[in-house]
Write an enzyme that holds these catalytic residues in place. Structure first.
Site, PDB file in Angstrom:
ATOM      1  N   LYS A  14      20.876 -31.796 -26.941  1.00 49.50           N
ATOM      2  CA  LYS A  14      22.009 -30.941 -27.210  1.00 49.50           C
ATOM      3  C   LYS A  14      21.874 -30.699 -28.856  1.00 49.50           C
ATOM      4  CE  LYS A  14      25.214 -33.561 -26.218  1.00 49.50           C
ATOM      5  NZ  LYS A  14      25.071 -34.738 -25.456  1.00 49.50           N
ATOM      6  N   ARG A  89      34.757 -33.658 -24.211  1.00 50.32           N
ATOM      7  CA  ARG A  89      34.103 -34.730 -23.162  1.00 50.32           C
ATOM      8  C   ARG A  89      35.187 -35.183 -22.197  1.00 50.32           C
ATOM      9  NH1 ARG A  89      29.302 -38.002 -26.005  1.00 50.32           N
ATOM     10  NH2 ARG A  89      28.881 -36.419 -27.653  1.00 50.32           N
ATOM     11  N   ARG A 128      13.464 -42.644 -28.506  1.00 49.81           N
ATOM     12  CA  ARG A 128      14.247 -42.117 -29.622  1.00 49.81           C
ATOM     13  C   ARG A 128      14.584 -43.572 -30.450  1.00 49.81           C
ATOM     14  NH1 ARG A 128      19.690 -38.690 -29.453  1.00 49.81           N
ATOM     15  NH2 ARG A 128      21.100 -40.642 -29.048  1.00 49.81           N
ATOM     16  N   ARG A 134      19.113 -45.918 -33.694  1.00 45.67           N
ATOM     17  CA  ARG A 134      20.426 -45.633 -33.407  1.00 45.67           C
ATOM     18  C   ARG A 134      21.120 -46.858 -32.836  1.00 45.67           C
ATOM     19  NH1 ARG A 134      22.471 -39.882 -31.342  1.00 45.67           N
ATOM     20  NH2 ARG A 134      24.013 -41.142 -29.916  1.00 45.67           N
ATOM     21  N   ARG A 145      26.743 -44.744 -21.365  1.00 43.24           N
ATOM     22  CA  ARG A 145      26.962 -43.312 -21.880  1.00 43.24           C
ATOM     23  C   ARG A 145      26.742 -42.465 -20.882  1.00 43.24           C
ATOM     24  NH1 ARG A 145      23.406 -43.888 -26.711  1.00 43.24           N
ATOM     25  NH2 ARG A 145      23.381 -41.480 -26.856  1.00 43.24           N
TER      26      ARG A 145
HETATM   27  P1  ADP Z   1      25.187 -38.869 -27.045  1.00 44.35           P
HETATM   28  O1  ADP Z   1      25.485 -37.449 -26.265  1.00 44.35           O
HETATM   29  O2  ADP Z   1      23.788 -39.040 -27.259  1.00 44.35           O
HETATM   30  O3  ADP Z   1      25.872 -39.842 -26.142  1.00 44.35           O
HETATM   31  P2  ADP Z   1      26.605 -38.024 -29.520  1.00 44.35           P
HETATM   32  O4  ADP Z   1      25.721 -38.106 -30.866  1.00 44.35           O
HETATM   33  O5  ADP Z   1      27.201 -36.716 -29.342  1.00 44.35           O
HETATM   34  O6  ADP Z   1      25.725 -38.692 -28.471  1.00 44.35           O
HETATM   35  O7  ADP Z   1      27.701 -38.964 -29.707  1.00 44.35           O
HETATM   36  C1  ADP Z   1      27.747 -40.299 -30.256  1.00 44.35           C
HETATM   37  C2  ADP Z   1      29.065 -41.039 -29.943  1.00 44.35           C
HETATM   38  O8  ADP Z   1      30.085 -40.698 -30.810  1.00 44.35           O
HETATM   39  C3  ADP Z   1      29.649 -41.007 -28.475  1.00 44.35           C
HETATM   40  O9  ADP Z   1      28.906 -42.129 -27.694  1.00 44.35           O
HETATM   41  C4  ADP Z   1      31.138 -41.554 -28.693  1.00 44.35           C
HETATM   42  O10 ADP Z   1      31.250 -42.871 -28.903  1.00 44.35           O
HETATM   43  C5  ADP Z   1      31.246 -40.547 -29.929  1.00 44.35           C
HETATM   44  N1  ADP Z   1      31.659 -39.271 -29.577  1.00 44.35           N
HETATM   45  C6  ADP Z   1      31.027 -38.131 -29.965  1.00 44.35           C
HETATM   46  N2  ADP Z   1      31.781 -36.992 -29.534  1.00 44.35           N
HETATM   47  C7  ADP Z   1      33.034 -37.506 -28.819  1.00 44.35           C
HETATM   48  C8  ADP Z   1      34.078 -36.720 -28.180  1.00 44.35           C
HETATM   49  N3  ADP Z   1      34.103 -35.455 -27.852  1.00 44.35           N
HETATM   50  N4  ADP Z   1      35.028 -37.733 -27.701  1.00 44.35           N
HETATM   51  C9  ADP Z   1      34.937 -39.030 -28.034  1.00 44.35           C
HETATM   52  N5  ADP Z   1      33.736 -39.573 -28.659  1.00 44.35           N
HETATM   53  C10 ADP Z   1      32.876 -38.886 -29.003  1.00 44.35           C
END
Ligand code: ADP
Length: 204
Positions: A14, A89, A128, A134, A145
């Site tokens: 993404k 989400r 990654r 990370r 996740r």
């Molecule tokens: P990924 O899609 O690889 O899990 P992201 O970089 O998009 O990772 O997000 C990392 C973390 O940030 C998520 O696991 C969550 O803890 C938090 N996060 C990101 N976007 C949201 C969201 N829309 N609602 C709640 N938590 C979020």
């Protein structure tokens, strides 16, 4: 003006694709994950609050996330359109985003979902982890996740499918090819829903 979402499970690419597509469309890419990580790194109050959720692979509470997104999309650089990466989400976030858009008199033009098989996602994320380190890219947290994506966020995608604005795109293969597929998908949705500008700047 394009206001769109890119959705997809963790590791689906993404972030990479969001930047490329936003550049092509002349809009700003907004990643909630990146904003949270930036705040964690800089030890802001928001970062301190979000850190424990992120490290465990849990969602940050809706009210925190929604407020952050509302502030971000109200910035001047988002006036000309935006691509949200990683938001919404949850069902609560869908509702909040609808309210934000209604308030500003706008609507979503398209939602694209990247599809990648789970086995490949885990492989990509573990790779990654070796490169970027990370904190949330351990096997256990990755699996959590992914589970959350299937449990909560797929229903979010389905709710947009019901609105007829979703295109699902194969997220495997070369990065350039995926970008092309996504741009084509955005164009198709906008043609189908009649949200393609007839003249530049002529739409909502
Ligand atoms: P990924 O899609 O690889 O899990 P992201 O970089 O998009 O990772 O997000 C990392 C973390 O940030 C998520 O696991 C969550 O803890 C938090 N996060 C990101 N976007 C949201 C969201 N829309 N609602 C709640 N938590 C979020």
């Amino acid at each position: 003006m394009t206001r769109m979402l890119i959705m997809g499970p963790p590791g689906s690419g993404k972030g990479t694709q969001a930047t490329r597509i936003a550049d092509k469309l002349g809009i700003v890419a907004i990643s909630t994950g990146d904003i949270f990580r930036h705040n964690v790194k800089n030890l802001t109050p928001l970062g301190q609050e979000a850190k424990r959720y992120i490290d465990n692979g849990d969602f940050v509470p809706d009210e925190v996330t929604n407020r952050m997104v509302a502030d971000r999309i109200a910035q001047p650089d988002a006036e000309r359109g935006f691509l949200l990466d990683g938001y919404p989400r949850t069902a609560g976030q869908v509702e909040a985003l609808d309210a934000m858009l209604t308030e500003s008199g706008h609507r979503l033009s398209a939602v694209v979902e990247l599809e990648v098989p789970d086995a490949e996602l885990v492989e990509r994320l573990l790779k990654r982890a070796e490169i970027e380190g990370r904190a949330d890219d351990t096997r256990e947290v990755i699996e959590h996740r992914l589970k959350l994506y299937h449990q909560e966020t797929e229903a979010v995608v389905a709710s947009y499918v019901d609105r007829g604005i979703v295109a699902r795109v194969d997220g495997t293969g070369q990065i350039d090819d995926v970008t092309e597929r996504l741009l084509q998908a955005v164009y198709s949705v906008r043609t189908a829903t009649g949200t393609l500008p007839v003249l530049p700047g002529s739409e909502d």
